[in-house]
Design a protein around this motif. Structure first.
Motif, mmCIF file in Angstrom:
data_model
loop_
_atom_site.group_PDB
_atom_site.id
_atom_site.type_symbol
_atom_site.label_atom_id
_atom_site.label_comp_id
_atom_site.label_asym_id
_atom_site.label_seq_id
_atom_site.Cartn_x
_atom_site.Cartn_y
_atom_site.Cartn_z
ATOM 1 N N GLY A 21 0.839 -1.199 0.000
ATOM 2 C CA GLY A 21 0.000 0.000 0.000
ATOM 3 C C GLY A 21 0.867 1.240 0.000
ATOM 4 N N TYR A 22 0.285 2.349 0.438
ATOM 5 C CA TYR A 22 0.988 3.617 0.540
ATOM 6 C C TYR A 22 1.051 4.030 2.006
ATOM 7 C CZ TYR A 22 0.499 4.026 -4.528
ATOM 8 O OH TYR A 22 0.575 3.800 -5.873
ATOM 9 N N LEU A 23 2.176 4.626 2.383
ATOM 10 C CA LEU A 23 2.305 5.069 3.765
ATOM 11 C C LEU A 23 1.392 6.266 3.995
ATOM 12 C CD1 LEU A 23 3.908 4.500 6.387
ATOM 13 C CD2 LEU A 23 5.451 6.340 5.717
ATOM 14 N N LYS A 24 0.428 6.052 4.838
ATOM 15 C CA LYS A 24 -0.541 7.099 5.103
ATOM 16 C C LYS A 24 -0.008 8.119 6.098
ATOM 17 C CE LYS A 24 -5.352 7.729 6.533
ATOM 18 N NZ LYS A 24 -6.594 7.021 6.974
ATOM 19 N N GLN B 266 3.538 0.370 20.702
ATOM 20 C CA GLN B 266 3.243 1.743 20.287
ATOM 21 C C GLN B 266 3.129 1.817 18.767
ATOM 22 O OE1 GLN B 266 5.781 4.724 22.035
ATOM 23 N NE2 GLN B 266 5.304 6.235 20.458
ATOM 24 N N LEU B 267 2.166 2.633 18.286
ATOM 25 C CA LEU B 267 1.934 2.788 16.852
ATOM 26 C C LEU B 267 3.042 3.627 16.239
ATOM 27 C CD1 LEU B 267 -0.001 2.241 14.475
ATOM 28 C CD2 LEU B 267 -1.171 4.384 15.062
ATOM 29 N N LEU B 268 3.676 3.068 15.187
ATOM 30 C CA LEU B 268 4.778 3.750 14.509
ATOM 31 C C LEU B 268 4.335 4.404 13.201
ATOM 32 C CD1 LEU B 268 7.585 1.043 14.960
ATOM 33 C CD2 LEU B 268 6.922 2.884 16.532
ATOM 34 N N ALA B 269 3.487 3.713 12.437
ATOM 35 C CA ALA B 269 3.043 4.240 11.149
ATOM 36 C C ALA B 269 1.774 3.505 10.734
ATOM 37 C CB ALA B 269 4.128 4.096 10.087
ATOM 38 N N VAL B 270 1.072 4.093 9.745
ATOM 39 C CA VAL B 270 -0.165 3.506 9.205
ATOM 40 C C VAL B 270 -0.029 3.434 7.700
ATOM 41 C CG1 VAL B 270 -2.654 3.754 8.942
ATOM 42 C CG2 VAL B 270 -1.565 4.361 11.111
ATOM 43 N N ILE B 271 -0.368 2.250 7.142
ATOM 44 C CA ILE B 271 -0.315 2.030 5.693
ATOM 45 C C ILE B 271 -1.743 2.033 5.148
ATOM 46 C CG2 ILE B 271 0.337 0.405 3.885
ATOM 47 C CD1 ILE B 271 2.557 -0.587 5.685
ATOM 48 N N ASP B 272 -1.948 2.767 4.051
ATOM 49 C CA ASP B 272 -3.245 2.807 3.378
ATOM 50 C C ASP B 272 -3.271 1.718 2.313
ATOM 51 O OD1 ASP B 272 -5.711 3.440 2.481
ATOM 52 O OD2 ASP B 272 -5.104 5.257 1.386
#
Length: 407
Positions: free
Chosen positions: A93-96, A110-116
């Motif tokens: 996907g794309y890094l949101k 802990q949340l580091l990043a979210v992918i769309d």
């Protein structure tokens, strides 16, 4: 009678005097000859030695010295994080959005990043719709099977028809379960769009930014996480020093640029085998870094305590001759002849080399020997450094102070 004795005595005295005179003259002649011949002989010997020395190759010799810090040698070491891990994407996907950067301290989970991942979201939506459809079909099949079972009690339907309805109910149940497992699988994949920390530590690398294309299992590392509150020190111990390494042994670690500070470490494990390529034993130590005074990845120097390495000597590196049979040194004997001796090399100190066997402290070793040097060659020694004496022997030779006497 008296007259005859007097005449004999008078005849003996002149002959005795003449004998003494002759002996004195002979002694004087011998002394004169020797006083002239001896200096001339010494002069000839000096001239002969000078001629011989000018015709022989001139060499400088040194004596092997005790290796500095042989009882507690300094070993190069590498400081590593206690736990470190690269973080990759499990979904394309794309890094949101990203929430951390290098140097940030994070906690486990802990949340580091979210992918769309819109395609994955559509598949999950479709699977959930299929699950609702399967549950609806299962509900109708359940009611039908129950009614046909009641009619069978009053002989309203045949047993064949009732069995078919029961089989259809089991089929719809299996279909619902299959769609439900598919939904769970897609939900787990959808959870991979949230990149979380597997353990508490520090972000040491960040290779992505918002909008970047993320390919699952593409080999691109998103983040690198390291735990540095406790560090792992890796050191390669030479084979001849392995007997002095034990589990639980203490050590001192120094870091270049830390103004001579010493950090305590402890041996926690060894590989148990000698590496054939380097002839060293991999040793791992534990180092507390709660205050964050040491950076992971640093080069360090390690000094193990209570190491028993024996009496190890060292020679200048330019005293070695490397031959196909191995390293050799040229030793000058008392008669001026050279003897080539094979030596065993230990650690490399740069300008000097550790010599494990082959030479003694009293041997005169040639410095900068020519490649053509061979056993039996005659040389002339121009300079010589006296061998260092053992500190304990020097202390024994020091004069003892006599106690003061009190009157």
């Amino acid at each position: 009678m008296e007259t005859s004795d007097a005449l004999q005595t008078s005849h003996r005295h002149p002959s005795f005097r003449i004998l003494w005179v002759l002996l004195s003259i002979l002694v004087l002649v011998i002394v004169g000859v020797l006083s002239g011949l001896v200096p001339r002989w010494h002069h000839q010997q000096q001239l002969y030695a000078e001629v011989q020395s000018k015709g022989l190759p001139r060499v400088s010799v040194v004596h092997a010295k005790p290796a500095s810090g042989s009882s507690r040698p300094v070993l190069p070491a590498e400081v590593k994080p206690w736990v470190e891990a690269p973080i990759y994407a499990r979904i394309s996907g794309y890094l949101k959005q990203r929430f951390v950067d290098i140097g940030d301290h994070v906690q486990a989970g802990q949340l580091l990043a979210v992918i769309d991942a819109p395609e994955q979201a559509l598949e999950l939506t479709k699977a959930r719709a299929q699950l609702e459809q399967a549950e609806a079909a299962l509900g109708i099949s359940r009611v039908t099977a129950a009614r046909w079972a009641e009619l069978l009690q009053v002989n309203g339907v045949s047993e064949q028809d009732a069995a078919e309805k029961q089989a259809d109910f089991k089929l719809k149940t299996a279909q619902r379960d299959s769609v439900m497992e598919d939904v769970r699988r897609l939900e787990q994949i959808q959870a991979f769009t949230r990149i979380t920390a597997p353990f508490s530590g520090t972000i040491t690398q960040r290779n992505i930014d918002a909008g970047d294309l993320i390919v699952a299992n593409g080999g691109k590392e998103l983040f690198h996480l390291a735990q540095t509150t406790k560090l792992r020190v890796l050191v390669q111990v030479p084979q001849q020093m392995t007997k002095g390494v034990e589990i639980g042994q203490h050590a001192e670690l120094t870091i270049p640029g830390q103004s001579g500070r010493k950090f305590p470490a402890k041996v926690i494990r060894t590989a148990g085998v000698i590496l054939p390529d380097s002839r060293t034993l991999p040793v791992e130590l534990e180092l507390d870094n709660t205050k964050g005074e040491i950076l992971a990845g640093s080069y360090a120097e390690l000094r193990l305590s209570e190491m028993k390495t024996g009496n190890v000597l060292s020679l200048p590196a330019n005293a070695l001759l490397f031959r196909p049979e191995g390293p050799h040194v040229g030793v000058v004997e008392n008669d001026g002849k050279v003897v080539l001796r094979k030596v065993q090399i230990g650690r490399d100190f740069g300008q000097s080399m550790e010599i494990l066997s082959g030479v003694k402290p009293e041997d005169r070793v040639i410095v900068n020997p020519p490649d053509s040097l061979s056993t039996g060659a005659l040389v002339s020694v121009t300079s010589e450094n006296q061998p260092e004496k053992h500190p304990e022997k020097q202390a024994d030779k020091q004069p003892r102070q006599q106690p003061e006497r009190t009157s």
